[in-house]
Motif scaffolding. Structure first.
Motif, short mmCIF file in Angstrom:
data_model
loop_
_atom_site.label_atom_id
_atom_site.label_comp_id
_atom_site.label_asym_id
_atom_site.label_seq_id
_atom_site.Cartn_x
_atom_site.Cartn_y
_atom_site.Cartn_z
N ALA A 1 0.83 -1.21 0.00
CA ALA A 1 0.00 0.00 0.00
C ALA A 1 0.86 1.25 0.00
O ALA A 1 0.57 2.22 -0.71
N ASN A 2 1.94 1.24 0.77
CA ASN A 2 2.84 2.39 0.78
C ASN A 2 3.54 2.57 -0.57
O ASN A 2 3.73 3.70 -1.03
N MET A 3 3.89 1.45 -1.19
CA MET A 3 4.53 1.53 -2.50
C MET A 3 3.57 2.08 -3.55
O MET A 3 3.96 2.88 -4.41
N ALA A 4 2.30 1.68 -3.47
CA ALA A 4 1.31 2.21 -4.41
C ALA A 4 1.15 3.72 -4.25
O ALA A 4 1.06 4.46 -5.24
N GLU A 5 1.15 4.17 -3.00
CA GLU A 5 1.05 5.61 -2.75
C GLU A 5 2.28 6.35 -3.27
O GLU A 5 2.16 7.40 -3.92
N SER A 6 3.46 5.81 -3.02
CA SER A 6 4.70 6.45 -3.48
C SER A 6 4.77 6.46 -5.01
O SER A 6 5.20 7.46 -5.61
N GLU A 7 4.38 5.38 -5.64
CA GLU A 7 4.43 5.32 -7.10
C GLU A 7 3.47 6.31 -7.73
O GLU A 7 3.80 6.95 -8.73
N THR A 8 2.30 6.45 -7.14
CA THR A 8 1.34 7.43 -7.67
C THR A 8 1.87 8.85 -7.53
O THR A 8 1.76 9.66 -8.47
N ASN A 9 2.46 9.17 -6.40
CA ASN A 9 3.05 10.50 -6.21
C ASN A 9 4.21 10.74 -7.19
O ASN A 9 4.38 11.85 -7.70
N ALA A 10 4.99 9.69 -7.45
CA ALA A 10 6.10 9.83 -8.39
C ALA A 10 5.58 10.10 -9.80
O ALA A 10 6.13 10.94 -10.53
N ILE A 11 4.54 9.39 -10.20
CA ILE A 11 3.96 9.62 -11.53
C ILE A 11 3.39 11.02 -11.62
O ILE A 11 3.50 11.70 -12.65
N ASP A 12 2.77 11.47 -10.53
CA ASP A 12 2.19 12.82 -10.51
C ASP A 12 3.25 13.88 -10.75
O ASP A 12 3.01 14.88 -11.45
N GLU A 13 4.43 13.71 -10.18
CA GLU A 13 5.51 14.67 -10.37
C GLU A 13 6.23 14.46 -11.71
O GLU A 13 6.80 15.40 -12.26
N LEU A 14 6.19 13.23 -12.23
CA LEU A 14 6.96 12.91 -13.43
C LEU A 14 6.35 13.46 -14.70
O LEU A 14 7.07 13.80 -15.64
N ILE A 15 5.03 13.55 -14.75
CA ILE A 15 4.37 13.90 -16.02
C ILE A 15 4.70 15.33 -16.48
O ILE A 15 4.52 15.64 -17.66
N PHE A 16 5.18 16.17 -15.56
CA PHE A 16 5.49 17.55 -15.95
C PHE A 16 6.87 17.68 -16.58
O PHE A 16 7.21 18.74 -17.09
N TYR A 17 7.66 16.61 -16.56
CA TYR A 17 9.02 16.68 -17.08
C TYR A 17 9.25 15.67 -18.20
O TYR A 17 10.40 15.39 -18.55
N LEU A 18 8.19 15.14 -18.77
CA LEU A 18 8.33 14.11 -19.80
C LEU A 18 8.39 14.73 -21.18
O LEU A 18 7.79 15.77 -21.45
N SER A 19 9.12 14.07 -22.05
CA SER A 19 9.15 14.45 -23.46
C SER A 19 8.11 13.62 -24.22
O SER A 19 7.50 12.69 -23.69
N GLU A 20 7.92 13.97 -25.48
CA GLU A 20 6.91 13.27 -26.27
C GLU A 20 7.28 11.80 -26.49
O GLU A 20 6.41 10.95 -26.66
N SER A 21 8.58 11.49 -26.48
CA SER A 21 9.00 10.10 -26.69
C SER A 21 8.68 9.20 -25.50
O SER A 21 8.68 7.98 -25.64
N ASP A 22 8.40 9.80 -24.34
CA ASP A 22 8.12 9.01 -23.14
C ASP A 22 6.63 8.82 -22.89
O ASP A 22 6.24 8.25 -21.86
N GLN A 23 5.78 9.29 -23.79
CA GLN A 23 4.35 9.22 -23.56
C GLN A 23 3.85 7.78 -23.48
O GLN A 23 3.01 7.44 -22.64
N HIS A 24 4.36 6.93 -24.37
CA HIS A 24 3.91 5.53 -24.36
C HIS A 24 4.28 4.86 -23.05
O HIS A 24 3.49 4.08 -22.49
N ASP A 25 5.47 5.14 -22.52
CA ASP A 25 5.91 4.54 -21.27
C ASP A 25 5.04 4.99 -20.10
O ASP A 25 4.72 4.20 -19.20
#
Length: 208
Positions: A29-53
């Motif tokens: 459960a803690n890992m799910a929470e951490s992963e969601t927060n990481a994705i939330d912060e990651l989407i603002f720094y992604l390039s177009e080539s990383d969209q599929h990932d």
């Protein structure tokens, strides 16, 4: 820690198993929470080539949370059954009832944490898809502007090509034998003036 003097009845043994199982789900459960927060912060720094990932990570995280939620709900239902039937069925003795309630509280807290992570993940995915939609709209508008400019340029040069093609035909034309360059410069001037007039009209009506 249990008191060594406690008589290990079946409900105590069941409590120990359920407590260990509930504790084993807490890191997930803690890992799910951490992963969601990481994705939330990651989407603002992604390039177009990383969209599929990123979209793939959304799907994987959602599957993990769904599986974890189903497992926790089954444990919660068992604990609710045991604690709610204490008086009627005498399945859980009074001395162990409070421990079962502690495990139930832990499972419910984990369920709340996973549900909050899932809601946040859905919100992040919706925002990310909206961001992609805006980017696609901007790129589409840029492509349309480029096509409009190419179309206008084609319209401007089409009459010029027509004049040049007519004057370049292998047939007698006016001023062909005049021996002066004045007709040439007159034709060039007409072509330049025509191009400027077309460009001014297109600019006036915001085609350029």
């Amino acid at each position: 820690m249990l008191n060594p003097e406690v008589d290990l009845k079946p409900d105590w043994i069941l409590y120990l198993f359920l407590d260990i199982i509930a504790d084993s789900y807490e890191p997930a459960a803690n890992m799910a929470e951490s992963e969601t927060n990481a994705i939330d912060e990651l989407i603002f720094y992604l390039s177009e080539s990383d969209q599929h990932d990123v979209l793939r990570r959304f799907g994987i995280s959602r599957k993990k949370m769904s599986l974890l939620t189903n497992k926790l709900k089954s444990k919660r239902d068992i604990l609710l059954f045991l604690t709610s039937s204490r008086k009627s069925g005498n399945r859980v003795h009074g001395s162990t009832y409070v421990y079962f309630r502690d495990v139930l509280d832990l499972v419910q807290q984990l369920l709340v944490k996973v549900e909050q992570s899932r809601e946040l993940l859905n919100s992040v995915q919706a925002n990310y898809l909206a961001q992609l939609s805006v980017q696609l709209s901007v790129n589409s508008n840029k492509s349309n502007d480029s096509l409009n400019k190419l179309t206008v340029a084609s319209v401007i040069f089409l009459p010029l090509n027509l004049i040049a093609g007519v004057l370049g035909m292998n047939v007698p034309i006016p001023f062909q034998r005049s021996g002066s360059l004045l007709p040439f410069f007159a034709v060039v001037g007409i072509m330049v003036m025509g191009a400027l007039v077309f460009a001014f009209v297109c600019k006036r009506f915001k085609y350029l």
